[in-house]
Design an enzyme around this catalytic site. Sequence first.
Site, PDB file in Angstrom:
ATOM      1  N   HIS A 120       0.822  -1.224   0.000  1.00 16.66           N
ATOM      2  CA  HIS A 120       0.000   0.000   0.000  1.00 16.66           C
ATOM      3  C   HIS A 120       0.856   1.275   0.000  1.00 16.66           C
ATOM      4  O   HIS A 120       0.335   2.356  -0.278  1.00 16.66           O
ATOM      5  CB  HIS A 120      -0.926   0.041   1.217  1.00 16.66           C
ATOM      6  CG  HIS A 120      -2.004  -0.992   1.204  1.00 16.66           C
ATOM      7  ND1 HIS A 120      -2.867  -1.149   0.134  1.00 16.66           N
ATOM      8  CD2 HIS A 120      -2.363  -1.930   2.108  1.00 16.66           C
ATOM      9  CE1 HIS A 120      -3.706  -2.138   0.400  1.00 16.66           C
ATOM     10  NE2 HIS A 120      -3.426  -2.647   1.591  1.00 16.66           N
ATOM     11  N   ASP A 156      -2.765 -10.541  -2.651  1.00 14.15           N
ATOM     12  CA  ASP A 156      -3.285 -10.121  -1.352  1.00 14.15           C
ATOM     13  C   ASP A 156      -4.759  -9.745  -1.555  1.00 14.15           C
ATOM     14  O   ASP A 156      -5.181  -9.421  -2.669  1.00 14.15           O
ATOM     15  CB  ASP A 156      -2.485  -8.901  -0.879  1.00 14.15           C
ATOM     16  CG  ASP A 156      -2.851  -8.436   0.514  1.00 14.15           C
ATOM     17  OD1 ASP A 156      -2.171  -8.846   1.467  1.00 14.15           O
ATOM     18  OD2 ASP A 156      -3.831  -7.669   0.660  1.00 14.15           O
ATOM     19  N   HIS A 158      -6.238  -7.152  -0.716  1.00 14.94           N
ATOM     20  CA  HIS A 158      -6.405  -5.714  -0.963  1.00 14.94           C
ATOM     21  C   HIS A 158      -5.640  -5.288  -2.226  1.00 14.94           C
ATOM     22  O   HIS A 158      -4.638  -5.900  -2.587  1.00 14.94           O
ATOM     23  CB  HIS A 158      -5.859  -4.916   0.226  1.00 14.94           C
ATOM     24  CG  HIS A 158      -6.533  -5.232   1.532  1.00 14.94           C
ATOM     25  ND1 HIS A 158      -6.055  -6.178   2.408  1.00 14.94           N
ATOM     26  CD2 HIS A 158      -7.658  -4.721   2.087  1.00 14.94           C
ATOM     27  CE1 HIS A 158      -6.862  -6.245   3.468  1.00 14.94           C
ATOM     28  NE2 HIS A 158      -7.849  -5.367   3.293  1.00 14.94           N
ATOM     29  N   ASP A 241      -4.565 -12.891   3.524  1.00 11.73           N
ATOM     30  CA  ASP A 241      -5.870 -12.353   3.926  1.00 11.73           C
ATOM     31  C   ASP A 241      -6.954 -12.617   2.886  1.00 11.73           C
ATOM     32  O   ASP A 241      -8.106 -12.217   3.070  1.00 11.73           O
ATOM     33  CB  ASP A 241      -5.787 -10.847   4.243  1.00 11.73           C
ATOM     34  CG  ASP A 241      -5.060 -10.044   3.184  1.00 11.73           C
ATOM     35  OD1 ASP A 241      -4.661 -10.600   2.145  1.00 11.73           O
ATOM     36  OD2 ASP A 241      -4.877  -8.821   3.406  1.00 11.73           O
TER      37      ASP A 241
HETATM   38 ZN   LIG Z   1      -4.200  -7.202   2.483  1.00 11.45          ZN
END
Ligand SMILES: [Zn+2]
Length: 337
Positions: A120, A156, A158, A241
């Site tokens: 991120h 991932d 996200h 995740d």
């Molecule tokens: Zn994540």
Amino acid sequence: METIYTFVPSRNHEYPDHPERPGRLGIVEPLLDSFGAERVDAVRASVDEVARVHERGLIAGVEEVCKQGPGVIDHAPTYVTQTSYEDAMLAAGGVITCTRAVMRGEAKNAFAIIRPPGHHAEPDRAMGFCIFNNIAIAAQDALASRMERVMVIDYDAHHGNGTQAAFLHDERAGFISTHQWGIYPGTGWIEDAPHAKKRIANVPLHAYAGDETFSRISDAIFTPMVKAFRPQMLLISVGFDAHWNDPITSLGLSTRGYFNIAKKLAAMAEEYCDGKIVFVLEGGYDPQNVAHGVDSVFGALTNRPLKFEANDPSPHKDPDHEARIAEICKWQGLSSS
Ligand SMILES: [Zn+2]
């Protein structure tokens, strides 16, 4: 050497009740000797290496804020402690250590088991539990050396917004991200990078997307993207995740599904990248999932069966993603199959 790994647990990078905590790796540590891979010490990244991705003002700012002691630096919340600057430099260095060994042929493939995570973190800001973008920093290190093209595949749960931002105008760096649509950080729609077709691809997923969907996406999107971009090395942002029982997301992978994707990616590297592949840990907030997931990656890299026969099929129905896959292939100009 065949498969190597670096391990950067950052034991003092922790914050009360935060999901991105040392316990994520504490459960993995006693198992590391049993995976059939060789441990290599991570070499701390230099400021110049990190500055290939991040603005020097951000790097200096993180160093300064860490000196002031524990605190929150964005709303995710992303936190720092007094050790976080050095922890983040060592995490980024742990990925560089792996990519250099694979690039030079000193190891066949590698896994950087590190935290804090990185995908991120954007060139000018730390965010989303991430301080520096470990995988983008290692990609730029490889490109500054002997690699002409590298590709990051990020599964991932996200969107890897920071990696996308770092690669947005770099023709040598490819990026594909699968992620649950509608959750943090809110980016990663199909049409995010219209100038970079066949180089940057986003695959937003419906909730509960599971083993079948990921297998299909690997065949229908990852493979043709790799064939079109022709990277010399694959770097993989793996987050555990996307497991169905992760506490902060709602996707649907099982341990078996994770193993299958890792095997497909290793086979892809074998076919198109002279076997060169480096996995890099991102998220994953249930420690047991992280332990099983680490096993799945080592199993794929060392070409052996899963060590733990985790029998954890998703209880959710895997939604049909064929229309979504067709839409992405059409947008990218890939022939869908
Ligand atoms: Zn994540």
